[in-house]
Design a protein around this motif. Structure first.
Motif, PDB file in Angstrom:
ATOM      1  N   GLY A 230       0.674  -1.435  -0.192  1.00  0.00           N
ATOM      2  CA  GLY A 230       0.028  -0.127  -0.094  1.00  0.00           C
ATOM      3  C   GLY A 230       0.666   1.236  -0.125  1.00  0.00           C
ATOM      4  O   GLY A 230       0.299   2.557  -0.046  1.00  0.00           O
ATOM      5  N   ALA A 231       2.154   1.048  -0.215  1.00  0.00           N
ATOM      6  CA  ALA A 231       2.890   2.467   0.074  1.00  0.00           C
ATOM      7  C   ALA A 231       2.958   3.142  -1.438  1.00  0.00           C
ATOM      8  O   ALA A 231       2.304   2.557  -2.189  1.00  0.00           O
ATOM      9  CB  ALA A 231       4.292   1.864   0.172  1.00  0.00           C
ATOM     10  N   VAL A 232       2.938   4.354  -1.147  1.00  0.00           N
ATOM     11  CA  VAL A 232       3.151   5.287  -2.336  1.00  0.00           C
ATOM     12  C   VAL A 232       4.210   5.902  -2.704  1.00  0.00           C
ATOM     13  O   VAL A 232       4.888   6.557  -1.697  1.00  0.00           O
ATOM     14  CB  VAL A 232       2.006   6.335  -2.198  1.00  0.00           C
ATOM     15  N   VAL A 233       4.762   5.845  -3.928  1.00  0.00           N
ATOM     16  CA  VAL A 233       5.984   6.895  -4.301  1.00  0.00           C
ATOM     17  C   VAL A 233       5.745   7.883  -4.962  1.00  0.00           C
ATOM     18  O   VAL A 233       4.690   7.890  -6.158  1.00  0.00           O
ATOM     19  CB  VAL A 233       6.841   5.677  -5.202  1.00  0.00           C
ATOM     20  N   ILE A 234       6.220   9.009  -4.562  1.00  0.00           N
ATOM     21  CA  ILE A 234       5.732  10.402  -5.428  1.00  0.00           C
ATOM     22  C   ILE A 234       7.129  10.947  -5.919  1.00  0.00           C
ATOM     23  O   ILE A 234       8.196  10.967  -5.171  1.00  0.00           O
ATOM     24  CB  ILE A 234       5.283  11.592  -4.246  1.00  0.00           C
ATOM     25  N   ASN A 235       7.302  11.029  -7.251  1.00  0.00           N
ATOM     26  CA  ASN A 235       8.330  11.632  -7.880  1.00  0.00           C
ATOM     27  C   ASN A 235       8.119  13.007  -8.412  1.00  0.00           C
ATOM     28  O   ASN A 235       7.551  13.204  -9.578  1.00  0.00           O
ATOM     29  CB  ASN A 235       9.065  10.769  -8.737  1.00  0.00           C
ATOM     30  N   THR A 236       8.446  14.040  -7.860  1.00  0.00           N
ATOM     31  CA  THR A 236       8.423  15.418  -8.562  1.00  0.00           C
ATOM     32  C   THR A 236       9.742  15.962  -8.794  1.00  0.00           C
ATOM     33  O   THR A 236      10.114  17.126  -9.103  1.00  0.00           O
ATOM     34  CB  THR A 236       7.780  16.643  -7.753  1.00  0.00           C
ATOM     35  N   ALA A 237      10.897  15.105  -8.468  1.00  0.00           N
ATOM     36  CA  ALA A 237      12.257  15.620  -8.543  1.00  0.00           C
ATOM     37  C   ALA A 237      12.733  15.139 -10.163  1.00  0.00           C
ATOM     38  O   ALA A 237      12.644  16.207 -10.957  1.00  0.00           O
ATOM     39  CB  ALA A 237      13.188  14.934  -7.668  1.00  0.00           C
ATOM     40  N   ARG A 238      13.484  14.444 -10.413  1.00  0.00           N
ATOM     41  CA  ARG A 238      14.113  13.770 -11.442  1.00  0.00           C
ATOM     42  C   ARG A 238      13.499  12.368 -11.866  1.00  0.00           C
ATOM     43  O   ARG A 238      13.930  11.552 -11.011  1.00  0.00           O
ATOM     44  CB  ARG A 238      15.406  14.145 -11.737  1.00  0.00           C
ATOM     45  N   GLY A 239      13.121  12.283 -13.215  1.00  0.00           N
ATOM     46  CA  GLY A 239      12.907  10.766 -13.512  1.00  0.00           C
ATOM     47  C   GLY A 239      13.969   9.582 -13.256  1.00  0.00           C
ATOM     48  O   GLY A 239      13.706   8.659 -12.919  1.00  0.00           O
ATOM     49  N   ARG A 240      15.168  10.161 -13.673  1.00  0.00           N
ATOM     50  CA  ARG A 240      16.476   9.144 -13.478  1.00  0.00           C
ATOM     51  C   ARG A 240      16.622   8.847 -12.040  1.00  0.00           C
ATOM     52  O   ARG A 240      17.406   7.681 -11.965  1.00  0.00           O
ATOM     53  CB  ARG A 240      17.749   9.993 -13.820  1.00  0.00           C
ATOM     54  N   LEU A 241      16.050   9.284 -10.912  1.00  0.00           N
ATOM     55  CA  LEU A 241      16.275   8.719  -9.659  1.00  0.00           C
ATOM     56  C   LEU A 241      15.475   7.321  -9.281  1.00  0.00           C
ATOM     57  O   LEU A 241      15.837   6.670  -8.564  1.00  0.00           O
ATOM     58  CB  LEU A 241      15.550   9.758  -8.762  1.00  0.00           C
ATOM     59  N   VAL A 242      14.567   7.106 -10.343  1.00  0.00           N
ATOM     60  CA  VAL A 242      13.922   5.934 -10.391  1.00  0.00           C
ATOM     61  C   VAL A 242      14.123   4.999 -11.424  1.00  0.00           C
ATOM     62  O   VAL A 242      14.438   5.423 -12.530  1.00  0.00           O
ATOM     63  CB  VAL A 242      12.219   6.316 -10.270  1.00  0.00           C
ATOM     64  N   ASP A 243      14.704   3.681 -11.158  1.00  0.00           N
ATOM     65  CA  ASP A 243      14.553   2.586 -12.244  1.00  0.00           C
ATOM     66  C   ASP A 243      13.180   2.308 -12.678  1.00  0.00           C
ATOM     67  O   ASP A 243      12.337   1.795 -12.176  1.00  0.00           O
ATOM     68  CB  ASP A 243      15.333   1.466 -11.612  1.00  0.00           C
ATOM     69  N   THR A 244      13.010   3.030 -13.749  1.00  0.00           N
ATOM     70  CA  THR A 244      11.588   2.796 -14.420  1.00  0.00           C
ATOM     71  C   THR A 244      10.913   1.289 -14.544  1.00  0.00           C
ATOM     72  O   THR A 244       9.939   1.024 -14.151  1.00  0.00           O
ATOM     73  CB  THR A 244      11.291   3.435 -15.810  1.00  0.00           C
ATOM     74  N   ASP A 245      11.914   0.295 -15.050  1.00  0.00           N
ATOM     75  CA  ASP A 245      11.423  -0.870 -15.387  1.00  0.00           C
ATOM     76  C   ASP A 245      11.049  -1.526 -14.231  1.00  0.00           C
ATOM     77  O   ASP A 245      10.231  -2.269 -14.000  1.00  0.00           O
ATOM     78  CB  ASP A 245      12.652  -1.639 -16.353  1.00  0.00           C
ATOM     79  N   ALA A 246      11.969  -1.310 -13.038  1.00  0.00           N
ATOM     80  CA  ALA A 246      11.627  -1.795 -11.656  1.00  0.00           C
ATOM     81  C   ALA A 246      10.194  -1.402 -11.046  1.00  0.00           C
ATOM     82  O   ALA A 246       9.568  -2.005 -10.581  1.00  0.00           O
ATOM     83  CB  ALA A 246      13.066  -1.601 -10.622  1.00  0.00           C
ATOM     84  N   LEU A 247      10.094  -0.166 -11.476  1.00  0.00           N
ATOM     85  CA  LEU A 247       9.219   0.468 -10.687  1.00  0.00           C
ATOM     86  C   LEU A 247       7.856  -0.158 -11.553  1.00  0.00           C
ATOM     87  O   LEU A 247       6.910  -0.541 -10.814  1.00  0.00           O
ATOM     88  CB  LEU A 247       8.859   1.921 -10.942  1.00  0.00           C
ATOM     89  N   ILE A 248       7.789  -0.063 -12.883  1.00  0.00           N
ATOM     90  CA  ILE A 248       6.503  -0.821 -13.520  1.00  0.00           C
ATOM     91  C   ILE A 248       6.425  -2.203 -12.977  1.00  0.00           C
ATOM     92  O   ILE A 248       5.237  -2.613 -12.903  1.00  0.00           O
ATOM     93  CB  ILE A 248       6.908  -0.732 -15.103  1.00  0.00           C
ATOM     94  N   ALA A 249       7.334  -2.833 -12.893  1.00  0.00           N
ATOM     95  CA  ALA A 249       7.261  -4.277 -12.464  1.00  0.00           C
ATOM     96  C   ALA A 249       6.756  -4.532 -10.967  1.00  0.00           C
ATOM     97  O   ALA A 249       5.803  -5.220 -10.709  1.00  0.00           O
ATOM     98  CB  ALA A 249       8.613  -5.013 -12.449  1.00  0.00           C
ATOM     99  N   GLU A 250       7.054  -3.500 -10.387  1.00  0.00           N
ATOM    100  CA  GLU A 250       6.266  -3.513  -8.924  1.00  0.00           C
ATOM    101  C   GLU A 250       5.026  -3.120  -8.624  1.00  0.00           C
ATOM    102  O   GLU A 250       4.113  -3.576  -8.222  1.00  0.00           O
ATOM    103  CB  GLU A 250       7.131  -2.694  -7.785  1.00  0.00           C
ATOM    104  N   LEU A 251       4.666  -2.299  -9.747  1.00  0.00           N
ATOM    105  CA  LEU A 251       3.395  -1.486  -9.820  1.00  0.00           C
ATOM    106  C   LEU A 251       2.413  -2.713 -10.308  1.00  0.00           C
ATOM    107  O   LEU A 251       1.198  -2.639  -9.877  1.00  0.00           O
ATOM    108  CB  LEU A 251       3.452  -0.240 -10.532  1.00  0.00           C
ATOM    109  N   ALA A 252       2.953  -3.342 -11.301  1.00  0.00           N
ATOM    110  CA  ALA A 252       2.156  -4.469 -11.870  1.00  0.00           C
ATOM    111  C   ALA A 252       1.672  -5.403 -11.065  1.00  0.00           C
ATOM    112  O   ALA A 252       0.510  -6.039 -11.189  1.00  0.00           O
ATOM    113  CB  ALA A 252       2.772  -5.143 -13.127  1.00  0.00           C
ATOM    114  N   THR A 253       2.304  -5.657  -9.744  1.00  0.00           N
ATOM    115  CA  THR A 253       1.753  -6.416  -8.784  1.00  0.00           C
ATOM    116  C   THR A 253       0.571  -5.868  -8.047  1.00  0.00           C
ATOM    117  O   THR A 253      -0.251  -6.653  -7.413  1.00  0.00           O
ATOM    118  CB  THR A 253       2.929  -6.701  -7.853  1.00  0.00           C
ATOM    119  N   GLY A 254       0.392  -4.555  -8.180  1.00  0.00           N
ATOM    120  CA  GLY A 254      -0.658  -4.004  -7.441  1.00  0.00           C
ATOM    121  C   GLY A 254      -0.626  -4.000  -6.072  1.00  0.00           C
ATOM    122  O   GLY A 254      -1.326  -3.439  -5.338  1.00  0.00           O
TER     123      GLY A 254
END
Length: 329
Positions: A232-256
């Motif tokens: 149930g945690a929420v990630v907020i990014n208003t900084a820079r996109g490169r701070l986040v591994d986008t593929d890893a984030l998508i994979a974790e988000l896909a689990t719901g």
């Protein structure tokens, strides 16, 4: 008016009227000899640069590289009506120029966006909206046990200029605030508990990114840290996109299991087929947290006030420390 400092504008001209609406332009031209009809989009071949003592720059400004600096022997001050100055001035320029930035003015709308996202995320609004839109109905009077902002833990990653504004805005609320920043020694004065990043991502209900875009911060949040987050945690990014591994984030988000509020991404813009557009647990906005619309005039006001200080021989209030510029976003 002969004693006004010779100056020029350097930016994408489309921003000029929003940065300096007529009342602000009058004040600026009262202390600087500057022509709004002459805006440098490149310095090569731009004759007014030779006489300029001040550059008033903004988004889209050309870089003051070694060649431009050589053609500007009288230039001593840059007043930047925007945030980051890292791409603005070549290293050699920091030895001779005073550079002032409206980054504090641009930090406020980003912090306001972040506060709104934190409060709405804590209330479960993003997920509840999706459910309401799908069901077209709800049980009147039902209490959602998993939402609410009383005692929720918010993790702030980076006590940057924006991170500190967010911390200020969070003070009136009933949150537990964690802060991860290797350059902060006493987080108590900021109203937070200083922890390392791994502990922050494991304990925070909401993780908000405010670190600079550096080589060492690329992929700061990756698969291991996403996996360590609470359900149930929420990630907020208003900084820079490169701070986040986008593929890893998508994979974790896909689990719901977690969700995200993203105003910046990597790459930016995203490819049209990115799953981030369709995942129901993602709230995606097109890099709008920073100054937009009438908020540009706040940055212009900061620069007008700096120009007035400069003309009066007073110290600049928003001078950038050249030795620390690498830590800016």
């Amino acid at each position: 008016m002969a004693d006004r400092l010779p100056a020029l504008f350097a930016m994408d001209p489309v921003h000029l009227p929003r940065l300096f609406p007529e009342p602000l332009m009058r004040r600026l031209r009262a202390v600087l000899d500057i022509d709004p009809a002459l805006v440098a989009e490149r310095y090569e071949g731009f004759a007014p640069l030779a006489d300029a003592e001040v550059v008033v720059s903004g988004w889209g400004a050309p870089r003051l590289d070694a060649a431009a600096l050589e053609r500007a022997p009288r230039l001593h001050t840059v007043l930047h009506a925007a945030g980051s100055v890292k791409p603005l001035v070549a290293d050699a320029g920091w030895e001779r120029l005073a550079v002032s930035s409206a980054a504090d003015a641009n930090a406020l709308p980003v912090a306001e966006y972040t506060l709104a996202a934190i409060l709405l995320a804590g209330k479960g609004v993003f997920a509840l909206r999706e459910a309401f839109r799908a069901d077209r109905s709800f049980a009147l009077g039902y209490i959602h046990p998993e939402v609410g902002n009383f005692g929720r833990t918010v993790g702030i990653v980076g006590a940057s200029r924006i991170g500190r504004r967010v911390l200020e805005l969070l003070r009136p609320f009933d949150f537990r605030i964690l802060l991860a920043d290797p350059y902060v020694e006493d987080a108590g004065v900021l109203g937070a508990e200083l922890v390392d990043l791994d502990l922050l991502v494991a304990e925070a209900d909401i993780v908000s990114l405010h670190a600079p875009d550096l080589a060492e911060t690329a992929g700061l949040l990756g698969a291991e840290r996403f996996a360590a987050m609470k359900d149930g945690a929420v990630v907020i990014n208003t900084a820079r996109g490169r701070l986040v591994d986008t593929d890893a984030l998508i994979a974790e988000l896909a689990t719901g299991r977690i969700s995200a509020v993203l105003d910046v991404t990597h790459p930016e813009p995203l490819p049209a087929d990115s799953p981030l557009f369709s995942l129901p647990n993602v709230f995606l906005t097109p890099h709008v947290a920073g100054s937009q619309g009438n908020e540009l005039a706040r940055m212009g006001l900061y620069i007008v006030e700096e120009a007035e200080r400069l003309a009066a021989g007073r110290p600049l209030a928003h001078l950038v420390d050249g030795d620390l510029r690498w830590r800016q976003a």
